[in-house]
Design a protein around this motif. Structure first.
Motif, mmCIF file in Angstrom:
data_model
loop_
_atom_site.group_PDB
_atom_site.id
_atom_site.type_symbol
_atom_site.label_atom_id
_atom_site.label_comp_id
_atom_site.label_asym_id
_atom_site.label_seq_id
_atom_site.Cartn_x
_atom_site.Cartn_y
_atom_site.Cartn_z
ATOM 1 N N ASN A 195 1.313 -1.187 0.166
ATOM 2 C CA ASN A 195 0.064 0.350 -0.171
ATOM 3 C C ASN A 195 1.075 1.266 -0.178
ATOM 4 O OD1 ASN A 195 -1.860 2.212 0.631
ATOM 5 N ND2 ASN A 195 -2.850 0.791 1.787
ATOM 6 N N PRO A 196 1.306 1.806 -1.127
ATOM 7 C CA PRO A 196 2.009 2.694 -1.083
ATOM 8 C C PRO A 196 2.262 4.155 0.205
ATOM 9 C CG PRO A 196 1.691 1.549 -3.539
ATOM 10 C CD PRO A 196 0.768 1.582 -2.387
ATOM 11 N N LEU A 197 0.908 4.366 -0.414
ATOM 12 C CA LEU A 197 0.127 5.539 0.571
ATOM 13 C C LEU A 197 0.399 5.051 1.765
ATOM 14 C CD1 LEU A 197 -1.208 8.668 0.077
ATOM 15 C CD2 LEU A 197 -2.877 7.470 -0.574
ATOM 16 N N GLN A 198 0.295 4.241 2.708
ATOM 17 C CA GLN A 198 0.141 3.617 3.505
ATOM 18 C C GLN A 198 2.637 3.815 3.493
ATOM 19 O OE1 GLN A 198 -2.148 3.073 6.870
ATOM 20 N NE2 GLN A 198 -0.552 3.543 7.201
ATOM 21 N N ALA A 199 2.725 3.892 3.588
ATOM 22 C CA ALA A 199 4.291 3.335 3.261
ATOM 23 C C ALA A 199 4.614 4.592 3.823
ATOM 24 C CB ALA A 199 4.861 2.841 2.172
ATOM 25 N N VAL A 200 3.997 5.663 2.401
ATOM 26 C CA VAL A 200 4.778 7.145 2.907
ATOM 27 C C VAL A 200 4.400 7.538 3.519
ATOM 28 C CG1 VAL A 200 4.571 9.369 1.195
ATOM 29 C CG2 VAL A 200 4.441 7.321 0.072
ATOM 30 N N ILE A 201 3.740 7.549 4.403
ATOM 31 C CA ILE A 201 2.914 7.534 5.632
ATOM 32 C C ILE A 201 3.336 7.452 6.893
ATOM 33 C CG2 ILE A 201 1.148 8.211 7.801
ATOM 34 C CD1 ILE A 201 -1.099 7.726 5.114
ATOM 35 N N ASP A 202 4.188 5.777 7.204
ATOM 36 C CA ASP A 202 4.870 5.221 7.204
ATOM 37 C C ASP A 202 6.475 5.887 7.582
ATOM 38 O OD1 ASP A 202 2.540 3.562 8.600
ATOM 39 O OD2 ASP A 202 3.614 2.025 8.217
ATOM 40 N N VAL A 203 6.574 5.587 7.240
ATOM 41 C CA VAL A 203 8.556 6.831 6.575
ATOM 42 C C VAL A 203 8.521 7.775 6.840
ATOM 43 C CG1 VAL A 203 10.543 7.107 5.485
ATOM 44 C CG2 VAL A 203 8.337 5.163 4.374
ATOM 45 N N TYR A 204 7.403 9.190 6.768
ATOM 46 C CA TYR A 204 7.578 10.158 7.669
ATOM 47 C C TYR A 204 6.616 9.948 9.434
ATOM 48 C CZ TYR A 204 7.630 13.437 3.452
ATOM 49 O OH TYR A 204 8.062 14.189 2.562
ATOM 50 N N ARG A 205 5.725 9.466 9.076
ATOM 51 C CA ARG A 205 5.376 9.218 10.780
ATOM 52 C C ARG A 205 7.487 8.240 11.722
ATOM 53 N NH1 ARG A 205 4.605 6.369 14.943
ATOM 54 N NH2 ARG A 205 2.531 6.915 15.837
ATOM 55 N N ASN A 206 7.440 7.625 10.896
ATOM 56 C CA ASN A 206 8.915 7.279 11.366
ATOM 57 C C ASN A 206 9.664 8.354 11.928
ATOM 58 O OD1 ASN A 206 11.650 5.449 11.693
ATOM 59 N ND2 ASN A 206 9.984 4.531 12.717
ATOM 60 N N ALA A 207 10.076 9.160 10.630
ATOM 61 C CA ALA A 207 11.418 9.934 10.539
ATOM 62 C C ALA A 207 11.154 10.662 11.708
ATOM 63 C CB ALA A 207 10.821 10.643 9.193
ATOM 64 N N LEU A 208 9.708 11.031 12.261
ATOM 65 C CA LEU A 208 9.524 11.727 13.269
ATOM 66 C C LEU A 208 9.516 11.042 14.628
ATOM 67 C CD1 LEU A 208 8.077 14.603 14.326
ATOM 68 C CD2 LEU A 208 5.206 13.223 14.293
ATOM 69 N N THR A 209 9.029 10.229 14.732
ATOM 70 C CA THR A 209 8.770 10.409 15.975
ATOM 71 C C THR A 209 9.834 9.665 16.363
ATOM 72 O OG1 THR A 209 8.219 7.508 15.183
ATOM 73 C CG2 THR A 209 6.063 9.417 15.651
ATOM 74 N N SER A 210 10.668 8.991 15.936
ATOM 75 C CA SER A 210 12.004 8.478 15.772
ATOM 76 C C SER A 210 13.058 9.659 16.644
ATOM 77 C CB SER A 210 12.725 7.584 15.211
ATOM 78 O OG SER A 210 12.799 8.204 13.719
ATOM 79 N N SER A 211 12.720 10.588 16.328
ATOM 80 C CA SER A 211 14.011 11.264 16.679
ATOM 81 C C SER A 211 13.556 12.786 16.829
ATOM 82 C CB SER A 211 14.758 12.052 15.392
ATOM 83 O OG SER A 211 14.111 12.166 14.465
ATOM 84 N N ASP A 212 11.709 12.941 17.110
ATOM 85 C CA ASP A 212 11.140 14.464 17.671
ATOM 86 C C ASP A 212 11.780 15.462 16.451
ATOM 87 O OD1 ASP A 212 9.468 15.507 19.343
ATOM 88 O OD2 ASP A 212 10.461 15.949 20.143
ATOM 89 N N ARG A 213 12.092 14.750 15.697
ATOM 90 C CA ARG A 213 12.346 16.535 14.309
ATOM 91 C C ARG A 213 11.607 15.671 13.452
ATOM 92 N NH1 ARG A 213 16.414 15.089 17.730
ATOM 93 N NH2 ARG A 213 17.951 16.486 18.306
ATOM 94 N N ILE A 214 11.539 17.306 12.480
ATOM 95 C CA ILE A 214 10.917 17.502 11.380
ATOM 96 C C ILE A 214 11.415 16.785 10.178
ATOM 97 C CG2 ILE A 214 9.444 19.205 12.372
ATOM 98 C CD1 ILE A 214 11.369 21.008 10.810
ATOM 99 N N CYS A 215 11.154 16.529 9.076
ATOM 100 C CA CYS A 215 12.338 16.648 8.125
ATOM 101 C C CYS A 215 13.374 17.107 8.026
ATOM 102 C CB CYS A 215 11.103 16.055 6.752
ATOM 103 S SG CYS A 215 11.993 15.965 5.014
#
Lengths: 175, 175
Positions: free
Chosen positions: A75-95
């Motif tokens: 599910n490509p769209l869910q994949a994009v959301i997951d990658v963004y989500r992980n970028a945020l939550t794993s570091s508490d930082r924006i892109c």
DNA sequence: GTCTATAACTCGATAGAC
DNA sequence: GTCTATCGAGTTATAGAC
């Protein structure tokens, strides 16, 4: 174990994503690694060079993880959301590109060009994965909406100090 | 005719929205007005004081225009989109709070608190205008999605140097 | 590869004259 | 209110020793 260059890139990415390009100095970066600023200049002649290396590495890592996630989820769209989500939550930082994109013409042009290329590739990737029953123009539009929402949601969630804001804002994308 | 304080606030808002808090100096600000940096310190003892005055003024103006627009259009969501759109296209700059929100903990805490309050007020305003047939939690969620999308769309449009990106990304919000 | 030392500059901020 | 003058600290970046 990682090399000095890798530690340098990691530290610089972390600090720029937290406070912005202009709030990060070679001196602080070096101090975090227990070296001197002259040694940082050995690896990156100018700050601009460090910035470009950062965005290139960030983009490569991003799309590697995204491809992997897309295959896993189907599910490509869910994949994009997951990658963004992980970028945020794993570091508490924006892109990284969200920060540099905001700083706009305050950073070297070569750097903002690289940031724009990241966004364009991001949009193109999503547009390509949307159903071909939708027109190309509409796929592009939806992809732009998706990236805009995810980037804005990262910023909003960190500003309001609540990662759930990201999840709630992103949820609309799956409807 | 406007007072020196007003000119100062205008110039500072313009520059911070273009390049970020740390890329703007009292010296450059003063030079743009044909005065000296010591005179800027007469109006704002610290840079932090200038920042707080800016966000407060920005928020007041924003909600004044929003209320006006909402009455005129009789469509609150469209009013929000229009106000954001005008903030972008009239200056080719992102939102003041979008920039300061991105810079996160790189700016004084009193300032980031003010920025967070702007976002919260923004979310609350939208949630309040959505149909009461929708649950409060769902209204809040949709409002967060709306602000995230508009903030991200401003950043994306300026980075890609194309205001149409904003219009396309925002269009989804009306569906 | 890492260092010391330093150049050349900019920054926020203040004291005190006018 | 605006100025000159200045302080102390920060910045990017370089030269040259080890």
């Amino acid at each position: 174990m990682s090399t000095t260059v890798e530690k340098l890139l990691d530290q610089a990415e972390s600090e720029i994503r937290e406070r912005g390009y202009h709030a990060v100095s070679f001196r602080d970066l070096a101090a975090s690694l227990g070296i001197k600023s002259a040694s940082v200049h050995y690896y990156f002649r100018q700050k601009e060079d460090l910035g470009i290396a950062l965005v290139k590495r960030y983009g490569e890592q991003f799309f590697n993880i995204l491809e992997e996630k897309a295959e896993e989820l189907d599910n490509p769209l869910q994949a994009v959301i997951d990658v963004y989500r992980n970028a945020l939550t794993s570091s508490d930082r924006i892109c990284l590109c969200g920060m540099l994109g905001a700083e706009g013409c305050g950073i070297p042009k070569t750097l903002s060009d690289e940031v724009a290329a990241f966004f364009q590739a991001n949009i193109d990737w999503i547009a390509e994965t949307l159903p071909k029953t939708i027109s190309a123009a509409e796929r592009k539009r939806q992809a732009e909406h998706c990236i805009a929402t995810l980037q804005g949601a990262m910023m909003l969630a960190t500003s309001l100090n609540d990662h759930k804001v990201f999840d709630r804002a992103a949820k609309s994308l799956l409807k």
